[in-house]
Design an enzyme around this catalytic site. Structure first.
Site, short mmCIF file in Angstrom:
data_model
loop_
_atom_site.label_atom_id
_atom_site.label_comp_id
_atom_site.label_asym_id
_atom_site.label_seq_id
_atom_site.Cartn_x
_atom_site.Cartn_y
_atom_site.Cartn_z
N ARG A 1 0.86 -1.20 0.00
CA ARG A 1 0.00 0.00 0.00
C ARG A 1 0.89 1.24 0.00
NH1 ARG A 1 -5.32 -0.02 0.99
NH2 ARG A 1 -5.17 -2.09 1.90
N GLU B 1 -5.64 -8.84 -2.90
CA GLU B 1 -6.18 -8.28 -4.15
C GLU B 1 -5.05 -7.81 -5.06
OE1 GLU B 1 -8.28 -4.25 -5.76
OE2 GLU B 1 -8.56 -4.75 -3.64
#
Length: 447
Positions: A298, A370
């Protein structure tokens, strides 16, 4: 944007659909705004009818040589009253439009109910190797290292990135930078060469109108990085003396690719449009809290190869399945274990009517993460963008828009590092990437 005709004709359906997303709809507010709109329109229509009647009376009086001054005075007062009503109508329509801009798309009837990722439904999984008793990819035969431990000896440099830009940025050097580039080139070649997408190079900065059109604004402004010139908070005039719109760094290439059809009316034979682009993506991660602080899962800046399709409304569900397959093909050629998950109504993105996530297996985390999200937005973005095509009768209708990652490059890099790691910390390069790496078969730290 929600279909206002649907709101007027079948409000209970809209209320129920938004409730499936965990969002209450303020019916009292809607009815009040609609009542104001109707009242103003009725008054305006009555005035227009009165103006027409008075015009006829004036003509008749003058034709008979009679005094028309009183009727003429009454007629001359109408334009000012109509102007006031037009402003009132604009105000109420603006209030309604601004509110509807904050409401998400309605979930398709095939989307499962639920409020979080715990309610998502696995559709299928693809394992290139053996599975364990739980149906997960079999272990590597040794204790796996995470991608940070593997990548730092190969050129991952957080210290330099932190010095340059702060936390949640990365710098790649040497063989690791080349592997990142190889993944990008491979994905672009696959999407253009085999899947029929047109490669695009897009701006990385877009205006607010484009972001309103694709659904990032107004809801997700805090998740964007916006751009100013001439000092903080200033919006200088351009050469024509007008103040330009605010500008923002893109959070995904979906924004400029889908935005290309803003205010356009396409010929039917131009559809479908299949567009792809490799871009950096910039996200403030305002709502991510402390998630994924370690590593490159992230980041504020990351790269992605994006797929977008602009299609005839009757073809969008076929196109959704097609695009999921295009993303799956990337993972299959890379030999990475993955699963396809259908998102529940409460876990979908703002503009989506139905979304499939592709989740790749990460051995060090012992979980699925994901790596691609593929969505059909139906006409939701097209209404906001005023993106249309001419149907068989020549009448403009809204297109349907779809988008998906094909894939997120940084997360693909993480997956390759962790799944292709060897006991000595070296990385076998997937065969499909070796031509992009000059024939290199393995990455190993310099001694």
């Amino acid at each position: 944007m929600l279909d206002q005709n649907l709101l007027r004709k079948d409000l209970p359906r809209v209320v129920d659909a938004l409730a499936r997303r965990g969002l209450p709809f303020d019916t009292d507010r809607y009815h009040a705004l609609e009542a104001q709109r109707k009242d103003v329109q009725v008054q305006a229509e009555a005035l227009q009818a009165q103006r027409n009647t008075l015009a006829k009376q004036i003509g008749q009086l003058k034709s008979r040589g009679e005094d028309a001054s009183a009727v003429l005075a009454a007629s001359q007062a109408i334009p000012e009253r109509l102007k006031a009503l037009e402003q009132a109508l604009h105000t109420v329509q603006q209030a309604l439009g601004d509110w509807l801009m904050t409401l998400p798309n309605l979930p398709h009837e095939s989307v499962p109910d639920g409020l979080s990722e715990a309610d998502n439904v696995e559709v299928r999984r693809w394992l290139p190797g053996a599975a364990d008793s739980a149906g997960q990819p079999a272990g590597l035969g040794f204790e796996p290292r995470d991608h940070v431990a593997l990548a730092e000896p190969l050129g991952l440099d957080f210290d330099a990135a932190r010095k340059l830009a702060g936390a949640r940025f990365m710098m790649l050097r040497g063989p690791l930078a080349r592997l990142h580039r190889a993944l990008t080139q491979f994905m672009l070649d696959l999407q253009t060469g085999e899947h029929g997408y047109q490669e695009c190079y897009t701006p990385y900065i877009v205006n607010g109108s484009t972001l309103y059109g694709t659904g990032q604004l107004p809801k997700f402004k805090d998740d964007m990085f916006w751009v100013t010139k001439g000092g903080q908070g200033s919006t200088p005039e351009d050469e024509a003396g007008t103040v330009p719109e605010d500008l923002y760094l893109i959070s995904t290439a979906e924004i400029p690719l889908t935005g290309t059809v803003r205010d356009a009316i396409l010929a039917q034979d131009e559809l479908p449009l299949r567009l792809t682009a490799h871009t950096p993506c910039f996200r403030s991660e305002a709502g991510s809290g402390g998630r994924d602080m370690r590593g490159i899962i992230r980041q504020h800046q990351f790269d992605k190869v994006e797929m977008v399709q602009i299609v005839h409304p009757e073809r969008s569900w076929e196109a959704l399945d097609e695009m999921v397959g295009h993303a799956e093909h990337v993972l299959q050629l890379l030999g990475l274990p993955y699963r396809v998950v259908l998102l529940c109504s409460g876990d979908m993105g703002f503009s989506s009517a139905k979304t499939y996530d592709l989740e790749v297996w990460l051995p060090a985390q012992n979980t699925w993460r994901e790596i691609s999200s593929v969505s059909n937005c139906e006409a939701f973005q097209a209404r906001r963008l005023q993106a249309r095509y001419r149907n068989d009768q020549g009448k403009p209708e809204f297109v349907h828009t779809l988008n998906g990652s094909g894939l997120a490059v940084g997360r693909a890099l993480v997956a390759v590092l962790e799944n292709y790691q060897q006991a000595d910390g070296s990385i076998m390069i997937p065969e499909v990437l070796r031509p992009y790496m000059g024939g290199l078969e393995r990455l190993a730290a310099s001694k």
